[in-house]
Design an enzyme around this catalytic site. Sequence first.
Site, short mmCIF file in Angstrom:
data_model
loop_
_atom_site.label_atom_id
_atom_site.label_comp_id
_atom_site.label_asym_id
_atom_site.label_seq_id
_atom_site.Cartn_x
_atom_site.Cartn_y
_atom_site.Cartn_z
N ASP A 87 4.96 -3.64 -9.39
CA ASP A 87 3.72 -2.94 -9.07
C ASP A 87 2.50 -3.81 -9.36
O ASP A 87 2.54 -4.71 -10.21
CB ASP A 87 3.60 -1.65 -9.90
CG ASP A 87 4.50 -0.55 -9.37
OD1 ASP A 87 4.96 -0.65 -8.22
OD2 ASP A 87 4.75 0.42 -10.11
N ARG A 112 4.53 -3.72 -0.66
CA ARG A 112 3.96 -2.39 -0.49
C ARG A 112 2.47 -2.59 -0.27
O ARG A 112 1.81 -3.28 -1.05
CB ARG A 112 4.20 -1.52 -1.72
CG ARG A 112 3.50 -0.16 -1.66
CD ARG A 112 3.47 0.54 -3.03
NE ARG A 112 4.81 0.81 -3.50
CZ ARG A 112 5.17 0.78 -4.78
NH1 ARG A 112 4.29 0.43 -5.70
NH2 ARG A 112 6.40 1.05 -5.13
#
Length: 302
Positions: A125, A176
């Site tokens: 992330d 992402r």
Amino acid sequence: MGLLNFLISKSIMYIPGPIVGLFAKSYIAGPNLYDAVRVTHELNNKNIMATIDILGEFISTKDEAKYYKERCIEILDTIDKEGLDANLSLKPTQMGLLLDKSFAFDNIREIVAHAKSLNNFVRIDMEDSPCTDDTLEFYRKLREEFPGHVGTVLQSYLRRTPDDILKLADGPMNFRLCKGIYNEPRKIAYKDPYIVNRNYTYSLELLLKNRAYVGIATHDEKLVFEALRLIEKYDYKKDEYEFQMLLGVDEELRDIIVSAGHRLRVYVPFGKDWLPYSRRRLKENPNIGRHALRQLFGIHGS
């Protein structure tokens, strides 16, 4: 933004935790890994993939980082044992990035190596801007050693994102793409939502043009529309990209995307340290609070 959304956005950091919990309970699987497994099974039964994340922030010791590393390995083992269509998301600061960069990298590398042994995948992330360079450096190193088993995140509110894409286009890319949720200074981040959306579309086109695998992470139907246009333009097959959404957010749009035959992955967070995550999400998307109030009081309609 409506008045209720405005009030939620401006006051969320001062609302007591138990009240935040009322708003957030639909968007977190629960306190334990078992809860994430249960929710992931439910999603898989609807032809929806998952990425599982154990919540926890602001660690201050290496022992805490080791604890979270062990939990991430446990998550990967559980995914394999349960036969889940899911992968793992983790945060570099949870692995000790702010304590010792080399230590954090070694922790993440161990997790990615374990994922490879199980034929699974780890998403690193992206956090706030002081972590961006290190996170992308970790990704660059790990994709060379473990191609196909690691990816990271890009944020369209950052001015640098198109340049980062071009710099990373010298190898396989798995990202992402999201808008971003941290409060960054204007000199490095766009503040106008219209420009953030335009940069999202521009960045997505750069990624698709360079044949990246992209997790198109958005609840904004305007961006879903643009993504579908670009997917068609660059002739992507349906196993070469996916949409991504948060647990409990705009399930109607989620179902529309899945019903049209597109791959979709839901972010499934769990853990006892749910409060910081919940505050960030409510600040980013006050509609979550509005929807939660409707559910709480049985109110229907728009």
